[in-house]
Write an enzyme that holds these catalytic residues in place. Structure first.
Site, PDB file in Angstrom:
ATOM      1  N   VAL A 348       0.819  -1.212   0.000  1.00  0.00           N
ATOM      2  CA  VAL A 348       0.000   0.000   0.000  1.00  0.00           C
ATOM      3  C   VAL A 348       0.853   1.263   0.000  1.00  0.00           C
ATOM      4  CG1 VAL A 348      -1.950  -1.130   1.104  1.00  0.00           C
ATOM      5  CG2 VAL A 348      -0.204  -0.047   2.512  1.00  0.00           C
ATOM      6  N   SER A 667     -15.738 -12.431  14.096  1.00  0.00           N
ATOM      7  CA  SER A 667     -16.682 -11.623  13.327  1.00  0.00           C
ATOM      8  C   SER A 667     -17.634 -12.447  12.473  1.00  0.00           C
ATOM      9  CB  SER A 667     -15.917 -10.636  12.435  1.00  0.00           C
ATOM     10  OG  SER A 667     -15.094 -11.327  11.521  1.00  0.00           O
ATOM     11  N   LYS A 710     -13.722  -5.260   4.259  1.00  0.00           N
ATOM     12  CA  LYS A 710     -14.848  -6.188   4.108  1.00  0.00           C
ATOM     13  C   LYS A 710     -15.909  -5.632   3.167  1.00  0.00           C
ATOM     14  CE  LYS A 710     -14.230  -8.300   8.682  1.00  0.00           C
ATOM     15  NZ  LYS A 710     -14.796  -8.513  10.025  1.00  0.00           N
TER      16      LYS A 710
END
Length: 787
Positions: A348, A667, A710
């Protein structure tokens, strides 16, 4: 006559030779010869290791000798002087004990006819023997005896007797009965000996020259030192040069005193000593450090913003934090150095943004890679008394930068290793503490060094492996993964032009449509950063370069339909089944280091005895979430319309596809409970729906992390609605606008709300005791809610 075996030597005719005899058998043979006043036969022994030789162990040819003198020595040995008479050979052995005795046939020397070739051979022998006499350390003065003879056999015997030859060479000359051939063999042996002695002399001269040069330098320097002391001039040029460098460096008082003390110690050391080398290395390293040298930085917010925007797309949080630092430096120039930690998935741009910060601030830059470092000495340095000692990586980075206030990039701080001996992460605690690093002491320097003006920027992929004390010393800035739209802008504005330049392509020679870039992003890469995307663009540039060079095309235009011919079959496909209505299958959302993923949860219910199985390479936390989901379903059996004994009569199997990939985390709780209820009640799940959230036994939905990644995964796979925990509603503002505008978000706080949104045609009865509102909070496009 008596026979005397010889080990390692031979006696030639017409030669005198004295040697020691120690074997009892040989001493008795000599005594017998002396008593009889007759000759003895001396024959060389073939194998020197045989202690009691037999006739077969002797050479075929020996020498008949007269015993001239015999001297008794202590210990039973004797020293004998013999004179060679003529060559001979053993005809018959008459006695083996107590000494050898044999009949010996004398060999008459053959006549020699003079010839030009023989004369040339003799002259060559003279020349070789002269060379040998010059090279050999000790050679008898026999040159006149040789020059006085013209008999090649005598010359060969004389030289072979008086020079140092190997035993086999002496035996070869002794056994050669033809005089000319004997002299030829001697010439070959002499030539070889001259070559060997020449090499030995060359090696000896090289060693002697090295030693003499060192001794000469040592004596000259000592004499020069004494002369300077007598004249009152004092120190030599080296000491004076060090002293001048210390004076020009404008060092702190403590540092200057320490270096002058080390210089005095060096002055007393003899040149070339090990202690002197240690002192010179220490002085050189200390004087190369930028004591008191500061770079004038650019405290211009607008200029820094232009540099950051030119080098990187997006990263607004990081850029804002850097610009805040520049603004504060303009108002408070004495602000101590900051410690920033850039955390994000690979690719990144963590390291590149750190390098851009140095350009934006106008500071010097030094990069220190910490990946795989497992020794504390790599950070704090080694003691200068060790062989090969050097300062640590921090001081070495400052030394390379040449400034007291550089930008020091500590790359891969989460990859620091440790063993039972040292912990480099603990050594960084002092370095990355603004209250302590003003007087950082490296083990090599043993002097305080000011690191308070250094801007430390560390990079890491995750903070899980970074110790908590070290994490507390750094300001954490998270770099999220890129959206597909951001990757498109990065590819068009940064990656593609750079790859075209690297591959020698002009802008007009390769044109890539936006749809082609987007398809490359979605079908050929699966990552948070842009490294794989850069590799795919490089592959397209290579293909285009090939087409241009071969003359096939002048301008290569690549659309999304042409990608398969350039990059091959797509590697990744969207999960189209996620948009279908299925029973017992729910689309969960997961976070990985490569970005977000759509994670399906499958539940199958079968008649059985109440067994519950979890498969799919699950971690302990995820298994516990599945147990909590089952407990919640059992507690709500009445509201869900289930049989009260279903947990005894049904077997439940929970499976996560892609079993080779490890999975863990809490999660997936809402996904598991929804899939269980769907399978138990045979109710389809709403198509195009994904969810994430942790659950409790009482049905509460707890917040999760990685919402940005997500939701990007949900959008990439065509999902239209995403159920998120209500406590994560505040995080929607940080999502990319393209994602936030194209997805419908439903914030839920209870599992009942999740089931009401996710299951088709089975609204749940609201529990008055819980007081859970049916209407969740909805953000984004609202095609209509199912009540």
């Amino acid at each position: 006559m008596p026979v005397l075996p010889l080990r390692g030597l031979a006696v030639f005719p017409n030669m005198l030779l004295h040697f020691d005899v120690a074997r009892p058998q040989s001493v008795k043979a000599l005594d017998e010869a002396m008593a009889a006043a007759g000759p003895a036969f001396l024959a060389p022994q073939r194998d020197l290791s045989v202690e009691e030789p037999q006739p077969k162990d002797l050479c075929a040819v020996g020498t008949v000798c007269s015993i001239r003198q015999l001297l008794r020595l202590p210990g039973g040995s004797v020293r004998v002087l013999v004179e060679g008479l003529r060559r001979g050979r053993v005809v018959h052995v008459t006695q083996l004990a107590p000494y050898l005795e044999a009949e010996v046939e004398a060999i008459a020397p053959p006549p020699v006819r003079g010839s030009v070739r023989t004369e040339a051979l003799i002259r060559q022998t003279y020349e070789l023997y002269g060379q040998y006499a010059e090279l050999a350390p000790t050679v008898p003065e026999t040159m006149l005896a040789i020059l006085a003879s013209d008999d090649p056999g005598y010359i060969a015997d004389h030289i072979a007797q008086n020079i140092s030859l190997r035993a086999e060479d002496q035996q070869a000359i002794l056994c050669e009965l033809r005089p000319v051939r004997r002299l030829e063999k001697l010439c070959r042996i002499l030539r070889r000996e001259v070559e060997v002695l020449t090499l030995e002399r060359d090696v000896e001269n090289q060693v002697r020259q090295g030693l003499e040069q060192n001794q000469r330098d040592y004596y000259l320097r000592e004499q020069l030192r004494v002369i300077r002391e007598e004249l009152g001039e004092g120190e030599n040029d080296e000491i004076a040069a060090y002293r001048a460098r210390i004076a020009r460096a404008k060092l702190p008082q403590e540092v200057e005193e320490r270096l002058l003390t080390e210089l005095t110690r060096l002055e007393k050391q003899p040149y070339g000593s090990a202690e002197g080398a240690v002192s010179r290395n220490y002085l050189d390293v200390c004087l190369e450090l930028p004591w008191g040298k500061y770079t004038r930085e650019k405290a211009d917010v607008a200029a820094a913003r232009r540099v950051l925007d030119r080098d990187h797309y997006g990263m607004e949080k990081v850029k804002e934090r850097i610009l805040e630092y520049v603004a504060v430096r303009r108002l408070a120039p004495d602000l101590k150095g900051q410690i920033l930690c850039l955390v994000g998935p690979p690719g990144v741009g963590k390291t590149s943004i750190a390098l851009s910060v140095a350009r934006a601030l106008g500071r010097k830059l030094a990069r220190v890679s910490l990946g795989g470092v497992h020794d504390e000495a790599e950070i704090r340095g080694h003691r200068k008394t060790y062989v090969g000692s050097m300062p640590g990586r921090i001081i070495s980075g400052i030394r390379r930068a040449g400034s007291m206030n550089p930008v020091l990039v500590l790359d891969e701080v989460d990859k620091l290793g440790s063993d039972g001996r040292s912990d480099p992460a603990a050594a960084l605690l002092e370095v990355l503490d603004p209250e302590q690093n003003a007087a950082f002491r490296d083990n090599f320097l043993e002097l305080p060094f000011d690191l308070s003006q250094v801007l430390f920027i560390t990079t890491a992929n995750t903070l899980d492996t970074v110790p908590r004390p070290l994490r507390d010393r750094m300001e954490i800035i998270e770099l999220p993964s890129y959206t597909d739209l951001e990757k498109l802008h990065i590819a068009k504005g940064y990656l593609l032009p750079r790859e075209q330049k690297r591959h020698g392509l002009k802008k007009s020679q390769l044109k890539l449509t936006d749809q082609a870039i987007l398809r490359t992003i979605t079908a050929y890469t699966r990552e948070s950063g842009v490294r794989l995307l850069e590799q795919q663009l490089a592959k397209l540039c290579r293909k285009a370069a090939m087409a241009v060079v071969t003359g096939a095309e002048k301008t290569v235009v690549i659309t999304d339909k042409d990608l398969e011919s350039y990059l091959g079959a797509p590697k990744y496909h969207p999960q189209t089944q996620a948009l279908a209505s299925r029973v017992g299958v729910v689309n969960g959302l997961a976070w990985t280091e490569m970005g977000g993923e759509l994670l399906e949860v499958e539940v199958n219910v079968m008649p059985g005895t109440g067994k519950v199985e979890f498969t799919g390479n699950l971690g302990d936390v995820m298994k516990e979430s599945a147990q909590a989901a089952l407990s919640y379903v059992r507690s709500r059996w009445a509201q869900l319309g289930l049989d009260a004994q279903f947990y005894k009569t049904k077997d439940i199997h929970v499976h996560f596809p892609e079993g080779a990939v490890p999975k863990d985390g809490p999660s997936a709780g809402v996904s598991i409970v929804t899939a269980m209820v769907s399978a138990l009640t045979d109710t389809p799940v709403v198509p195009g729906l994904a969810m994430t959230g942790e659950i409790t036994l009482r049905g509460r939905v707890l917040p999760i992390g990685g919402l940005r990644e997500k939701t990007m995964a949900a959008l990439r796979n065509g999902v239209g609605t995403v159920l998120i925990p209500a406590d994560n509603e505040k995080d929607l503002a940080e999502l990319d606008p393209a994602v936030r505008d194209r997805l419908r978000f439903v914030a839920v706080s209870q599992v009942d709300q999740v089931l009401a949104q996710a299951l088709e045609g089975r609204p749940l009865e609201r529990s008055a005791a819980q007081g859970v509102p049916y209407m969740p909070v909805v953000r984004g496009p609202q095609p209509g809610l199912k009540q």
